[in-house]
Design a protein around this motif. Sequence first.
Motif, PDB file in Angstrom:
ATOM      1  N   MET A 171      37.600  83.923  48.407  1.00 48.82           N
ATOM      2  CA  MET A 171      36.361  83.163  48.574  1.00 48.82           C
ATOM      3  C   MET A 171      36.242  82.626  49.997  1.00 48.82           C
ATOM      4  N   PHE A 172      37.338  82.085  50.527  1.00 49.87           N
ATOM      5  CA  PHE A 172      37.306  81.603  51.911  1.00 49.87           C
ATOM      6  C   PHE A 172      36.977  82.743  52.873  1.00 49.87           C
ATOM      7  N   ALA A 173      37.407  83.959  52.535  1.00 50.22           N
ATOM      8  CA  ALA A 173      37.202  85.118  53.410  1.00 50.22           C
ATOM      9  C   ALA A 173      35.813  85.708  53.294  1.00 50.22           C
ATOM     10  N   GLY A 174      34.966  85.145  52.407  1.00 47.56           N
ATOM     11  CA  GLY A 174      33.581  85.601  52.358  1.00 47.56           C
ATOM     12  C   GLY A 174      33.203  86.435  51.160  1.00 47.56           C
ATOM     13  N   GLN A 175      34.023  86.457  50.108  1.00 48.32           N
ATOM     14  CA  GLN A 175      33.696  87.251  48.927  1.00 48.32           C
ATOM     15  C   GLN A 175      32.328  86.881  48.358  1.00 48.32           C
ATOM     16  N   GLY A 177      30.045  85.003  50.247  1.00 53.59           N
ATOM     17  CA  GLY A 177      29.274  84.519  51.376  1.00 53.59           C
ATOM     18  C   GLY A 177      29.552  83.050  51.655  1.00 53.59           C
ATOM     19  N   ASP A 178      28.503  82.334  52.064  1.00 50.52           N
ATOM     20  CA  ASP A 178      28.657  80.920  52.400  1.00 50.52           C
ATOM     21  C   ASP A 178      29.036  80.065  51.201  1.00 50.52           C
ATOM     22  N   ALA A 179      28.805  80.571  49.978  1.00 54.04           N
ATOM     23  CA  ALA A 179      29.126  79.793  48.781  1.00 54.04           C
ATOM     24  C   ALA A 179      30.606  79.446  48.715  1.00 54.04           C
ATOM     25  N   GLY A 180      31.471  80.244  49.359  1.00 52.37           N
ATOM     26  CA  GLY A 180      32.898  80.030  49.284  1.00 52.37           C
ATOM     27  C   GLY A 180      33.487  79.260  50.448  1.00 52.37           C
ATOM     28  N   ARG A 181      32.665  78.620  51.250  1.00 53.06           N
ATOM     29  CA  ARG A 181      33.221  77.793  52.330  1.00 53.06           C
ATOM     30  C   ARG A 181      34.031  76.631  51.773  1.00 53.06           C
ATOM     31  N   GLU A 182      33.590  76.091  50.639  1.00 53.94           N
ATOM     32  CA  GLU A 182      34.366  75.112  49.889  1.00 53.94           C
ATOM     33  C   GLU A 182      34.703  75.738  48.542  1.00 53.94           C
ATOM     34  N   VAL A 183      35.888  75.432  48.036  1.00 52.64           N
ATOM     35  CA  VAL A 183      36.334  75.968  46.753  1.00 52.64           C
ATOM     36  C   VAL A 183      36.843  74.817  45.893  1.00 52.64           C
ATOM     37  N   VAL A 184      36.408  74.795  44.651  1.00 57.81           N
ATOM     38  CA  VAL A 184      36.883  73.808  43.682  1.00 57.81           C
ATOM     39  C   VAL A 184      37.844  74.506  42.732  1.00 57.81           C
ATOM     40  N   ILE A 185      39.036  73.933  42.560  1.00 58.91           N
ATOM     41  CA  ILE A 185      40.016  74.469  41.625  1.00 58.91           C
ATOM     42  C   ILE A 185      40.265  73.405  40.561  1.00 58.91           C
ATOM     43  N   GLU A 186      40.082  73.791  39.301  1.00 58.60           N
ATOM     44  CA  GLU A 186      40.201  72.809  38.227  1.00 58.60           C
ATOM     45  C   GLU A 186      40.958  73.386  37.039  1.00 58.60           C
ATOM     46  N   GLU A 187      41.363  72.475  36.162  1.00 56.56           N
ATOM     47  CA  GLU A 187      42.073  72.884  34.947  1.00 56.56           C
ATOM     48  C   GLU A 187      41.161  73.738  34.085  1.00 56.56           C
ATOM     49  N   PHE A 188      41.739  74.659  33.366  1.00 55.85           N
ATOM     50  CA  PHE A 188      40.981  75.529  32.466  1.00 55.85           C
ATOM     51  C   PHE A 188      40.875  74.875  31.099  1.00 55.85           C
ATOM     52  N   LEU A 189      39.649  74.749  30.632  1.00 52.58           N
ATOM     53  CA  LEU A 189      39.404  74.149  29.327  1.00 52.58           C
ATOM     54  C   LEU A 189      38.207  74.847  28.697  1.00 52.58           C
ATOM     55  N   GLU A 190      38.307  75.139  27.409  1.00 52.65           N
ATOM     56  CA  GLU A 190      37.185  75.764  26.721  1.00 52.65           C
ATOM     57  C   GLU A 190      36.018  74.787  26.664  1.00 52.65           C
ATOM     58  N   GLY A 191      34.801  75.304  26.715  1.00 54.27           N
ATOM     59  CA  GLY A 191      33.667  74.408  26.817  1.00 54.27           C
ATOM     60  C   GLY A 191      32.540  74.688  25.843  1.00 54.27           C
ATOM     61  N   GLU A 192      31.610  73.754  25.804  1.00 56.49           N
ATOM     62  CA  GLU A 192      30.358  73.873  25.066  1.00 56.49           C
ATOM     63  C   GLU A 192      29.223  73.693  26.064  1.00 56.49           C
ATOM     64  N   GLU A 193      28.001  74.016  25.626  1.00 58.26           N
ATOM     65  CA  GLU A 193      26.857  73.861  26.502  1.00 58.26           C
ATOM     66  C   GLU A 193      25.806  72.986  25.836  1.00 58.26           C
ATOM     67  N   ALA A 194      25.026  72.280  26.634  1.00 55.48           N
ATOM     68  CA  ALA A 194      23.916  71.504  26.117  1.00 55.48           C
ATOM     69  C   ALA A 194      22.818  71.478  27.168  1.00 55.48           C
ATOM     70  N   SER A 195      21.559  71.560  26.736  1.00 58.66           N
ATOM     71  CA  SER A 195      20.420  71.627  27.645  1.00 58.66           C
ATOM     72  C   SER A 195      19.481  70.452  27.390  1.00 58.66           C
ATOM     73  N   PHE A 196      18.854  69.964  28.471  1.00 58.94           N
ATOM     74  CA  PHE A 196      18.008  68.787  28.386  1.00 58.94           C
ATOM     75  C   PHE A 196      16.818  68.928  29.335  1.00 58.94           C
ATOM     76  N   ILE A 197      15.766  68.159  29.071  1.00 62.05           N
ATOM     77  CA  ILE A 197      14.685  67.939  30.027  1.00 62.05           C
ATOM     78  C   ILE A 197      14.762  66.469  30.439  1.00 62.05           C
ATOM     79  N   ALA A 198      14.665  66.205  31.735  1.00 59.88           N
ATOM     80  CA  ALA A 198      14.740  64.834  32.230  1.00 59.88           C
ATOM     81  C   ALA A 198      13.534  64.524  33.104  1.00 59.88           C
TER      82      ALA A 198
END
Length: 425
Positions: A171-175, A177-198
């Motif tokens: 990602m740092f090398a440009g895989q 593009g500019d999106a990979g200038r910063e990289v977040v590394i976090e623990e892996f956890l299964e997830g759910e999704e929820a959608s809202f209007i605000a």
Amino acid sequence: MKILIVGGGGREHALAWKCAAAARVTEVLVAPGNAGTAGEPRVRNIGVAADDIAALLQLARAERVGLTIVGPEAPLVAGIADAFAEVGLSCFGPRRAAARLEGSKAFAKEFLRRHGIPTARSATFTRDTFDRGWVGAQCTPLVVKASGLAAGKGVVIAASSSAAITAAEAMFAGQFGDAGREVVIEEFLEGEEASFIADGRHVLPLATSQDHKRLNDGDQGPNTGGMGAYSPAALVTPALHARIMREVIEPTIRGLALEGMPYTGFLYAGLMIAPDGTPNVLEFNCRLGDPEAQPLLMRLQSDLTLLCEAALGGRLDTAKAHWDPRAALGIVIAAAGYPEAVRGGDVIEGLERAARLPGKIFHAGTRLESGKVLTNGGRVLCAVGLGAGIDAAQRAAYALADSVHWPGAHYRRDIGHRAVRKPSP
């Protein structure tokens, strides 16, 4: 009134189809649209790119558009809602400042920490600050995310520390593009999704949904933009939904307002539910998910344009969303090679046959050429079925998916597997 939908994917086809069904809507314009939107009654494609904000402004003025709804994230992060507001045009979507919740995963993480909103443990790095020792000390698997926008592809689930380091360095090398200038590394956890209007002060929950990110059956293979989704998600109980509102969504909306960036628009939260029931935020999207939008909008019985206008007017506390009690399930049919290099230009066969079946096929990566519908992207179609339960919706959706084909078409055979009722022994 006229509606303008910005974008050209499956989510935008579903938005256009839903808005065109409203009695007060005279015409829906889609910029740029696809072959599916081109065939919808009261819908017209306009050859303007979704990221050409100046041209979209000109289009909305020339066509006297009453409401613009933005589908993809890139125009929101670029400030389309700000540009429309400056000239007095109604545009449903967050302003540039608030859209950083999706535009920068690093910003979102810091915002969550500032406001005490639970989130997965993580660290943010640039190429210069990358700490391989920190990565090596973490439990695996790990999730490596390009901080910026990467069209839904900038996430790698790494089974080992060495794989996480390799992914981050790519990602740092440009895989991505500019999106990979910063990289977040976090623990892996299964997830759910929820959608809202605000609307800056109030929040209207939408129906629950569950996405399938991995390419292949059994949740195997690389991450994708999404290979299918269903609604409702049985795992999100009323009690859990209330806790998500109390501990995540309401504090997020309050925090954004306190920081001078009130949020109006769709807000999609990717969540991990801890064993004790705590909802941890994995990510925010500042628009409807894709393919979650397709089954959600199939179930929505209310006039979407009225809900958007209520949000823009700060009146969401007076609005209600009514839902079809049936379940909806959508199956993404992708081109060969997705999510990497894909081939376009193949003729899609069977669409006429599919149109005679219950349910709906929404187009994503398609285009018209000489009267034929051709593939034009990685995720090509989304076949959505309705049914009394997830299993019935699944059968209807697969009947649709099985009726269309082109060389190399690929789709999972197990969408909804977490929710489908198991047969009695």
